[in-house]
Design a protein around this motif. Structure first.
Motif, mmCIF file in Angstrom:
data_model
loop_
_atom_site.group_PDB
_atom_site.id
_atom_site.type_symbol
_atom_site.label_atom_id
_atom_site.label_comp_id
_atom_site.label_asym_id
_atom_site.label_seq_id
_atom_site.Cartn_x
_atom_site.Cartn_y
_atom_site.Cartn_z
ATOM 1 N N GLU A 166 -23.520 15.208 3.322
ATOM 2 C CA GLU A 166 -23.356 16.533 2.735
ATOM 3 C C GLU A 166 -22.106 17.260 3.220
ATOM 4 O OE1 GLU A 166 -26.895 18.843 3.138
ATOM 5 O OE2 GLU A 166 -28.110 17.470 1.923
ATOM 6 N N LEU A 167 -21.709 17.011 4.492
ATOM 7 C CA LEU A 167 -20.564 17.738 5.045
ATOM 8 C C LEU A 167 -19.355 16.851 5.302
ATOM 9 C CD1 LEU A 167 -22.420 20.062 7.612
ATOM 10 C CD2 LEU A 167 -21.739 20.573 5.256
ATOM 11 N N GLY A 168 -19.539 15.534 5.159
ATOM 12 C CA GLY A 168 -18.427 14.621 5.361
ATOM 13 C C GLY A 168 -17.992 14.485 6.808
ATOM 14 N N VAL A 169 -18.913 14.805 7.765
ATOM 15 C CA VAL A 169 -18.578 14.687 9.191
ATOM 16 C C VAL A 169 -19.039 13.336 9.711
ATOM 17 C CG1 VAL A 169 -18.728 17.164 9.566
ATOM 18 C CG2 VAL A 169 -20.768 15.750 9.896
ATOM 19 N N LEU A 170 -18.486 12.916 10.846
ATOM 20 C CA LEU A 170 -18.966 11.697 11.483
ATOM 21 C C LEU A 170 -20.347 11.959 12.090
ATOM 22 C CD1 LEU A 170 -15.729 10.387 13.223
ATOM 23 C CD2 LEU A 170 -16.796 9.535 11.148
ATOM 24 N N PRO A 171 -21.237 10.970 12.063
ATOM 25 C CA PRO A 171 -22.620 11.182 12.515
ATOM 26 C C PRO A 171 -22.690 11.548 14.000
ATOM 27 C CG PRO A 171 -22.186 8.846 12.143
ATOM 28 C CD PRO A 171 -21.015 9.583 11.604
ATOM 29 N N LEU A 241 -17.180 9.685 24.285
ATOM 30 C CA LEU A 241 -16.105 9.541 23.302
ATOM 31 C C LEU A 241 -16.580 8.697 22.122
ATOM 32 C CD1 LEU A 241 -13.111 8.678 25.694
ATOM 33 C CD2 LEU A 241 -13.557 10.882 24.599
ATOM 34 N N PRO A 242 -16.199 9.070 20.907
ATOM 35 C CA PRO A 242 -16.491 8.220 19.760
ATOM 36 C C PRO A 242 -15.565 7.001 19.768
ATOM 37 C CG PRO A 242 -15.163 10.089 19.064
ATOM 38 C CD PRO A 242 -15.449 10.289 20.526
ATOM 39 N N ALA A 243 -16.059 5.860 19.329
ATOM 40 C CA ALA A 243 -15.230 4.653 19.302
ATOM 41 C C ALA A 243 -14.045 4.811 18.358
ATOM 42 C CB ALA A 243 -16.075 3.449 18.893
ATOM 43 N N THR A 244 -14.271 5.510 17.254
ATOM 44 C CA THR A 244 -13.235 5.725 16.249
ATOM 45 C C THR A 244 -13.500 7.038 15.540
ATOM 46 O OG1 THR A 244 -12.203 4.827 14.230
ATOM 47 C CG2 THR A 244 -14.547 4.411 14.537
ATOM 48 N N LEU A 245 -12.483 7.606 14.945
ATOM 49 C CA LEU A 245 -12.641 8.811 14.128
ATOM 50 C C LEU A 245 -12.608 8.481 12.642
ATOM 51 C CD1 LEU A 245 -10.390 11.316 16.142
ATOM 52 C CD2 LEU A 245 -12.875 11.069 16.206
ATOM 53 N N ASP A 246 -12.539 7.183 12.320
ATOM 54 C CA ASP A 246 -12.586 6.756 10.915
ATOM 55 C C ASP A 246 -14.020 6.791 10.408
ATOM 56 O OD1 ASP A 246 -9.895 6.378 11.077
ATOM 57 O OD2 ASP A 246 -9.970 4.182 11.151
ATOM 58 N N ASN A 247 -14.154 6.975 9.110
ATOM 59 C CA ASN A 247 -15.478 7.019 8.472
ATOM 60 C C ASN A 247 -15.956 5.587 8.230
ATOM 61 O OD1 ASN A 247 -17.780 7.909 7.203
ATOM 62 N ND2 ASN A 247 -16.771 8.353 5.257
ATOM 63 N N GLN A 281 -11.829 -2.220 7.262
ATOM 64 C CA GLN A 281 -11.930 -3.484 7.980
ATOM 65 C C GLN A 281 -11.435 -3.377 9.429
ATOM 66 O OE1 GLN A 281 -9.990 -6.705 5.964
ATOM 67 N NE2 GLN A 281 -10.629 -8.250 7.465
ATOM 68 N N ALA A 282 -10.437 -2.551 9.674
ATOM 69 C CA ALA A 282 -9.873 -2.414 11.028
ATOM 70 C C ALA A 282 -9.729 -0.928 11.378
ATOM 71 C CB ALA A 282 -8.522 -3.115 11.127
ATOM 72 N N PRO A 283 -10.847 -0.263 11.722
ATOM 73 C CA PRO A 283 -10.762 1.162 12.074
ATOM 74 C C PRO A 283 -9.922 1.380 13.330
ATOM 75 C CG PRO A 283 -12.948 0.278 12.548
ATOM 76 C CD PRO A 283 -12.221 -0.771 11.797
ATOM 77 N N LYS A 284 -9.293 2.551 13.398
ATOM 78 C CA LYS A 284 -8.426 2.881 14.536
ATOM 79 C C LYS A 284 -9.261 3.389 15.710
ATOM 80 C CE LYS A 284 -4.203 2.210 12.927
ATOM 81 N NZ LYS A 284 -3.255 1.301 13.589
ATOM 82 N N ALA A 285 -8.884 2.963 16.904
ATOM 83 C CA ALA A 285 -9.581 3.413 18.107
ATOM 84 C C ALA A 285 -9.076 4.789 18.533
ATOM 85 C CB ALA A 285 -9.367 2.420 19.244
ATOM 86 N N VAL A 286 -9.945 5.551 19.188
ATOM 87 C CA VAL A 286 -9.542 6.821 19.792
ATOM 88 C C VAL A 286 -8.681 6.484 21.029
ATOM 89 C CG1 VAL A 286 -10.380 8.868 21.002
ATOM 90 C CG2 VAL A 286 -11.577 8.042 18.963
ATOM 91 N N PRO A 287 -7.470 7.033 21.132
ATOM 92 C CA PRO A 287 -6.564 6.675 22.239
ATOM 93 C C PRO A 287 -7.182 6.831 23.632
ATOM 94 C CG PRO A 287 -5.367 7.914 20.582
ATOM 95 C CD PRO A 287 -6.810 7.947 20.179
#
Length: 446
Positions: A166-171, A241-247, A281-287
């Motif tokens: 509904e809000l398009g945020v990461l879980p 920390l989240p592993a990635t900020l990609d959806n 396929q290859a989400p970006k990691a959080v630095p």
């Protein structure tokens, strides 16, 4: 009772005298500051009678020793000084404690000691998700304050799934659980963070923490900043920390050729998984995750659902490459029971192969498995749900080049026979293995 109180007092004094609290040095510095301030003022205003003052004090002390012998007046003055110093410092620290911890019975020195000791702990990176990771964090925080929890953001069910759609945020669900697990005290604020609404249109089944994290993410325009702000509210040990900020959306391919998308749908299929991945396929990691792994002294994978909690973090290429490069000891905490629809019939070696297949490289050195079997009542209940203890196939595990760490890390609820990892037993076994790892190829902690 009296002896225990005396011991506690002696222990507290010992802690005050121990280096590393960063209190004594500043008290002594303050004392020198007072002396130099008075001396400076005397010189500044050209207080030439300062010599006369010294002479007066010497004359006064001589008169006292003429009336009261020095072997009496000296010790008397000494102990009066010690008493005043003790009384003043005790009242000072007592006042500080009353202000900082009005409802906490813990002594200030105990708070300082625990905080300093934890901050000296090893740099631990724990990777996973679900209830498994939060269980580990609840125990491991007692050994170190330098903890980084790397959490999957692939959840699409329950409250997290609704907010995601509904809000398009990461879980935020797994992140919320980890923040609560790392909170220093089980306070009312922590309970509020975990509170789940039972009624109300639109609010039912949502947790307050999920809504709070979502709001903080919207305010800061960044999930990582939102997590950091939420962590400050609960004064947590370590960071999350989240592993990635990609959806990220998970997918699984089954033996019958079908493909299922979505973390919550994968266990529902009930067939053998032959391939697994995510979109993108290859989400970006959080630095900051990569930096934490690079600096880690100990890396722990799991526990948690193999395909929906542990492996999703490893689908981020930069994360698995960073783990592979790290020289830190790495251990995988295997599940106690198989998970219906996800790891049916899996042995310990099957769990390891699944991770190796996804990563294409050997990521961890050892695997921690439960030693003692659950009770017969628990086994019957779990068998009805098509779940069984994960079998330790030693020879296969050794062929995969992993050391076996066997220990009793299980908690079985006597009321409903629910089986989970025990936070204290698990963390104690992991820390003990870390310190003894060079001595063992096979290690049994039972």
């Amino acid at each position: 009772m009296g002896k225990n109180n005396d011991r506690n007092k002696i222990n507290r004094w010992y802690k005050w005298l121990t280096p590393g609290i960063f209190v004594k040095r500043w008290l002594i510095t303050s004392l020198f500051g007072v002396l130099f301030t008075l001396l400076g003022l005397a010189i500044w205003v050209k207080l030439t009678p300062i010599n006369r003052l010294i002479e007066f004090l010497i004359d006064f002390l001589n008169r006292i020793t003429n009336i009261i012998p020095s072997y009496i007046s000296g010790p008397l003055a000494f102990f009066i000084g010690i008493f005043l110093l003790y009384w003043g410092q005790t009242r000072t620290f007592g006042s500080i404690t009353d202000v900082l911890q009005p409802e906490n019975d813990q002594e200030l020195i105990d708070v300082l000691w625990n905080r300093r000791q934890r901050n000296k702990g090893m740099k631990i990176v724990a990777i996973g998700g679900g209830t498994g990771l939060s269980t580990l964090l609840r125990g491991i925080k007692k050994y170190s304050g330098n903890i980084t929890a790397v959490v999957t953001v692939a959840d699409d069910g329950g409250s997290s799934g609704i907010l995601r759609r509904e809000l398009g945020v990461l879980p935020p669900g797994d992140i919320r659980n980890c923040i609560a697990a790392l909170a220093n005290e089980e306070t009312l604020l922590t309970e509020l963070f975990q509170y789940r609404f039972r009624d109300g249109e639109g609010l039912k089944n949502h947790s307050f923490g999920n809504l709070f994290l979502t709001a903080m993410t919207d305010i800061t325009h960044d999930l990582e900043k939102g997590i950091a702000a939420s962590a400050k509210v609960l004064a947590i040990t370590g960071r999350v920390l989240p592993a990635t900020l990609d959806n990220v959306v998970l997918w699984a391919k089954y033996a019958d050729g079908s493909v299922v998308h979505g973390e919550s749908q994968i266990p529902e299929k009930g067939d053998k998984i032959i391939d697994f991945g995510c979109t993108p396929q290859a989400p970006k990691a959080v630095p900051s995750v990569l930096k934490a792994i690079e600096q880690a002294e100990y890396i722990i994978l799991g526990p948690g659902s193999l395909y929906t909690s542990v492996i999703p973090n490893l689908l981020v290429p930069e994360i698995r490459r960073a783990i592979a490069r790290s020289s830190a000891p790495k251990i995988y905490v295997c599940n106690i029971m198989t998970q219906p629809g996800e790891t049916d019939g899996y042995t310990v070696a099957d769990h390891i192969r699944a991770i190796d297949t996804i990563c294409g490289v050997k990521l961890f050195d050892a695997v921690l498995v439960q030693g003692r079997q659950p009770s017969s009542q628990a086994l019957r209940i779990y068998a009805d749900e098509k779940s069984h203890p994960v079998f330790l196939d030693r020879e296969e595990v050794k062929k995969l080049g992993r050391r076996i760490v066997k220990g009793n890390v299980m908690n079985e609820n006597p009321d409903n026979f629910c089986i989970r990892h025990d936070p204290d037993l698990l963390s104690k076994t992991l820390i003990r293995w870390y310190h003894h790892k060079p001595q063992y190829k096979f290690w049994d902690n039972n």
